[in-house]
Design an enzyme around this catalytic site. Structure first.
Site, mmCIF file in Angstrom:
data_model
loop_
_atom_site.group_PDB
_atom_site.id
_atom_site.type_symbol
_atom_site.label_atom_id
_atom_site.label_comp_id
_atom_site.label_asym_id
_atom_site.label_seq_id
_atom_site.Cartn_x
_atom_site.Cartn_y
_atom_site.Cartn_z
ATOM 1 N N PHE A 234 0.954 -1.161 -0.112
ATOM 2 C CA PHE A 234 -0.067 0.091 -0.009
ATOM 3 C C PHE A 234 0.920 1.144 0.018
ATOM 4 C CE2 PHE A 234 -2.300 -3.298 2.464
ATOM 5 C CZ PHE A 234 -3.014 -3.685 1.594
ATOM 6 N N GLY A 461 0.608 -8.516 -3.901
ATOM 7 C CA GLY A 461 -0.763 -8.909 -3.792
ATOM 8 C C GLY A 461 -1.800 -8.513 -4.719
ATOM 9 N N THR A 462 -1.370 -7.587 -5.762
ATOM 10 C CA THR A 462 -2.411 -6.870 -6.430
ATOM 11 C C THR A 462 -2.621 -7.731 -7.746
ATOM 12 O OG1 THR A 462 -0.514 -6.060 -7.849
ATOM 13 C CG2 THR A 462 -1.311 -4.712 -6.145
ATOM 14 N N PRO A 589 -10.215 -8.972 -15.072
ATOM 15 C CA PRO A 589 -11.583 -8.229 -14.209
ATOM 16 C C PRO A 589 -11.360 -8.621 -12.902
ATOM 17 C CG PRO A 589 -12.115 -9.152 -16.282
ATOM 18 C CD PRO A 589 -10.748 -9.317 -16.406
ATOM 19 N N GLN A 595 -8.766 -4.801 -6.703
ATOM 20 C CA GLN A 595 -8.162 -3.766 -6.344
ATOM 21 C C GLN A 595 -8.964 -2.495 -5.930
ATOM 22 O OE1 GLN A 595 -4.777 -2.921 -6.029
ATOM 23 N NE2 GLN A 595 -4.894 -4.923 -5.777
ATOM 24 N N GLU A 661 -5.158 2.522 -6.864
ATOM 25 C CA GLU A 661 -5.323 3.623 -5.915
ATOM 26 C C GLU A 661 -6.570 4.536 -6.196
ATOM 27 O OE1 GLU A 661 -1.018 5.221 -4.710
ATOM 28 O OE2 GLU A 661 -0.827 4.320 -6.772
HETATM 29 MO MO1 MOS Z 1 1.484 3.308 -3.722
HETATM 30 S S1 MOS Z 1 0.962 4.463 -2.070
HETATM 31 O O1 MOS Z 1 2.111 4.371 -4.812
HETATM 32 O O2 MOS Z 1 2.711 2.282 -3.350
#
Ligand code: MOS
Length: 700
Positions: A234, A461-462, A589, A595, A661
């Protein structure tokens, strides 16, 4: 995989999913090593001062003790490095919780026990740890992260604001937030034959490799940093952190591999957090809500160690039209740990203030909040005057309103009751920059008809590994089961950190180009058959990305929230949250949705739960675990939905914008706006909790 093409756009489970759920995927402190020793960090108990004496005698008497690294005994580091990483080099203490010693022992238990026995005497000095509007250290930084101008000014805000029919001037406050990935910061380091190997929980092993190279004055080729699996980041693992540095120092000192993991409590501060922010928003509009003037002034904090200037007001430069506009950032340097990246740094708290203010303007003008955003939509960047590469905010607003059932909304606040619950709905817009940095990648074909793709991307983890593999499969035009991908290792072709929602766009472009180039050469030289001796192609995309058209480029979104507030207890529930996003081309998807709903969940957390509570006597947070720093849990999230609208955009050659984000941006404002609609109470300081509502609610 049976389909040879069109992997992109299809739902696909994570490639490493099985390894992760069966426990065979190795994280940073799960890599075995012969003669492994264990580290335990000792933190300062004062916020400011100087260590006058460290007594390690008792600690060293513990069975299994190997060493205690202090500013007197630790290996010297090359000072030409971020001051944050110059650990155990001098006796000054700059914040409470600063790491002042590292105990190294045969076992984790012995290291922990030894850490309790290290005696430290300090000369303490008065400290200042609370951000205020008039803090004496406030100044204007030269720029804000990552390289934006500190202040901007278009037109004449003051006269535009004075002349406006409707004026709004409000201040919004958000506390410190702490990244809480499931895997805390951790590293295992070993030196062998002059080469340093570090398994690090990091968003970018190449930056860690470079930092270690400078600190230990070693050529990059003698350091390998691997981050094959990372249990969340994060942003908290977006910069090189203390863990790999301390592990490497300790391993050198004791001549054995050293494993170091911070505890949950230890990550509250020493590895960054989201700065508290004080934001003043002024909006001037005509009676129909058309903005004439916008001003966004943001005040945040950094440490005395390093400047970290969060880009809080930057989103206001691009979100809505208005001829007169100003944004400013001021920073106070306090005796606290250095703030750092946390999901949508800047845009996240900035959107809370701006989007709450827009809701207040909607109420003041008697205009529907969705309609207010549509009226202030713009085809050109309002500061730069250039057309956006694509801007589908209006589509997100309309599609979200339709899906959520917004049309019949009664604008009156605090009037709907279902039993003992007040019910309301709220919404907010979202915006986040879409960037495409250059990266390197390699694609190789083997004589057996298999393909190997290599790039030092990081999957925190994304699902990045899977998305890149999908891009590779399409570019190679072969069945997916013939394509393997390697990421997360500084020995692989260099690529940038997993940050700023750029991974799939930039790494993906490098993977695509390497695979297409390989495909072309295979077709030309071998008529498409497997090369008898193998063939490998390496590309770097910096030139291509530098030549991309310079249009303002962003992802957009719209959040819709239903909130319920219990009239007796003030308890707040969010039974429904719905987001619609314009994020370019979606590669996978399944992982994309994860995310987006992950970001939205963090938005509920920010609006209702998370708050670093600082005790100014000690200059430190008192809630530093998951029992006292509450992060939204499953029971706090009920129905949550994320969708996306078509968003054609060739600003990135693959049409990818990134979506790590955007899901958090605006989400806390949508919750706060829904709470207002439910209760009639406007809370401008987060988190919104029952004690702030309970004695102000309309009873009966
Ligand atoms: Mo993200 S806060 O750019 O890892």
């Amino acid at each position: 995989m049976s389909a040879p093409t069109a992997a992109v756009g299809r739902a696909h489970p994570r490639l490493e999913g099985r390894e992760k759920v069966t426990g065979t995927a190795r994280y940073a402190v799960e890599h075995p090593a012969n003669g492994l020793a264990y580290g335990w960090a000792v933190q300062s108990s004062v916020a400011k001062g100087r260590i006058i004496r460290i007594d390690i005698t008792a600690a060293m008497r513990e069975p299994g003790m190997l060493a205690v690294l202090t500013h007197e005994t630790a290996p010297r580091l090359n000072p030409a490095q971020s001051p944050e990483l110059l650990l155990l080099q001098q006796p000054r203490v700059r914040y409470r919780g600063e790491i002042v010693a590292l105990v190294v022992a045969e076992s984790l238990e012995a290291a922990r026990e030894g850490a309790q026995l290290v005696r430290i005497d300090y000369d303490t000095e008065p400290h200042s740890s609370v951000l205020t509007e008039r803090h004496p250290s406030l100044y204007k930084p030269e720029h804000v992260n990552p390289a934006y101008p500190t202040d901007t000014c278009v037109g004449d805000f003051d006269s535009g604001y004075e002349a406006a029919e409707v004026r709004l001037d409000q201040t919004y406050r958000t506390p410190a937030y702490h990244n809480n990935p499931m895997e805390p910061h951790a590293a295992t380091a070993s030196w062998a034959d002059g080469r340093l190997l570090v398994h690090d929980s990091s968003q970018g092993s190449r930056d860690v490799q470079a930092a270690l190279g400078r600190l230990f004055e070693l050529p990059a080729g003698t350091i390998r940093v691997a981050a094959e699996h990372v249990g969340g980041g994060f942003g908290g693992k977006g910069s090189p952190r203390c863990t790999p540095v301390l592990a490497a120092m300790a391993a050198r000192q004791v001549g054995r591999p050293v494993r170091l993991a911070l505890t949950r409590q230890q990550i509250f501060g020493p590895v960054g957090y989201r700065t508290p922010v004080i934001q003043r928003i002024r909006l001037g509009a005509d009676a129909d809500g058309r903005l004439a003037a916008i001003c966004h002034d943001a005040i945040s904090q950094s440490s005395t160690i390093e400047e970290f200037a969060e880009q809080t007001a930057v989103l206001t430069r691009a979100l809505y039209a208005a001829p007169h506009r100003r944004t400013t950032h001021r920073l106070a340097r306090l005796d606290v740990p250095t703030p750092s990246w946390m999901r949508a740094p800047g845009e996240c708290p900035g959107s809370f203030a701006l989007e709450c203010a827009m809701d207040e303007l909607a109420v003041a003008c008697g205009v529907d909040p969705v309609e207010l955003r549509l009226r202030n939509d713009t085809e050109v960047d309002p500061e730069e005057g250039l057309p956006f590469s694509s801007r589908n905010l209006a589509a997100c607003l309309r599609d979200g309103a339709r899906r959520f059932g917004w049309a019949d909304r009664d604008p009156a606040a605090g009037v709907r009751r279902q039993g003992r619950w007040l019910v309301g709905t709220g919404m907010a817009s979202a915006i986040y920059p879409a960037r495409t940095p250059g990266a390197s990648a390699e694609a190789a074909a083997g004589p057996d008809g298999t393909y190997q793709v290599r790039i030092n991307a990081t999957d925190i983890g994304t699902g990045a590994r899977t998305a890149l593999w999908q891009i590779a499969v399409d570019a190679l035009g072969v069945p997916g089961d013939r394509v393997a991908i390697s990421i997360g290792d500084s020995d692989l072709p260099p690529a940038y950190v997993a940050g700023g929602s750029t991974g799939t766009a930039g790494w993906g472009l490098a993977v695509d180009r390497a695979c297409r180039s390989l495909r072309r050469q295979l077709d030309e030289r071998y008529g498409g058959s497997a090369p008898p001796d193998g063939l490998s192609v390496r590309v770097h995309t910096a030139e291509e990305t530098a030549a991309l058209p310079r249009a303002p480029r962003y992802s957009f979104g719209a959040h819709f929230v239903e909130a319920r507030v219990n009239v007796d207890s003030g308890e707040i529930r969010v039974p429904r949250m719905l987001g619609v996003f314009a994020v370019g081309r979606v590669v996978n998807p399944t992982t994309a949705r994860s995310q987006l709903i992950g970001g939205m969940t963090m938005g509920i957390s920010m609006a209702l739960h998370e708050e670093g509570l600082l005790d100014q006597r000690f200059g430190d947070w008192v809630n530093r675990d998951l029992a006292t720093y509450h992060v939204t849990a499953c029971a706090d999230v009920e129905r949550i939905e994320a969708y996306w609208v078509p968003d054609e955009d060739r600003g990135n050659p693959l049409g990818i914008k990134g979506l790590g984000e955007i899901g958090i941006v605006g989400s806390a404002a949508a919750v706060a706006n829904a709470v207002h609609h439910a209760t009639g109470l406007r809370l401008r300081t987060l988190p919104i909790q029952l004690d702030k509502l309970v004695d102000r609610l309309p009873l009966g």
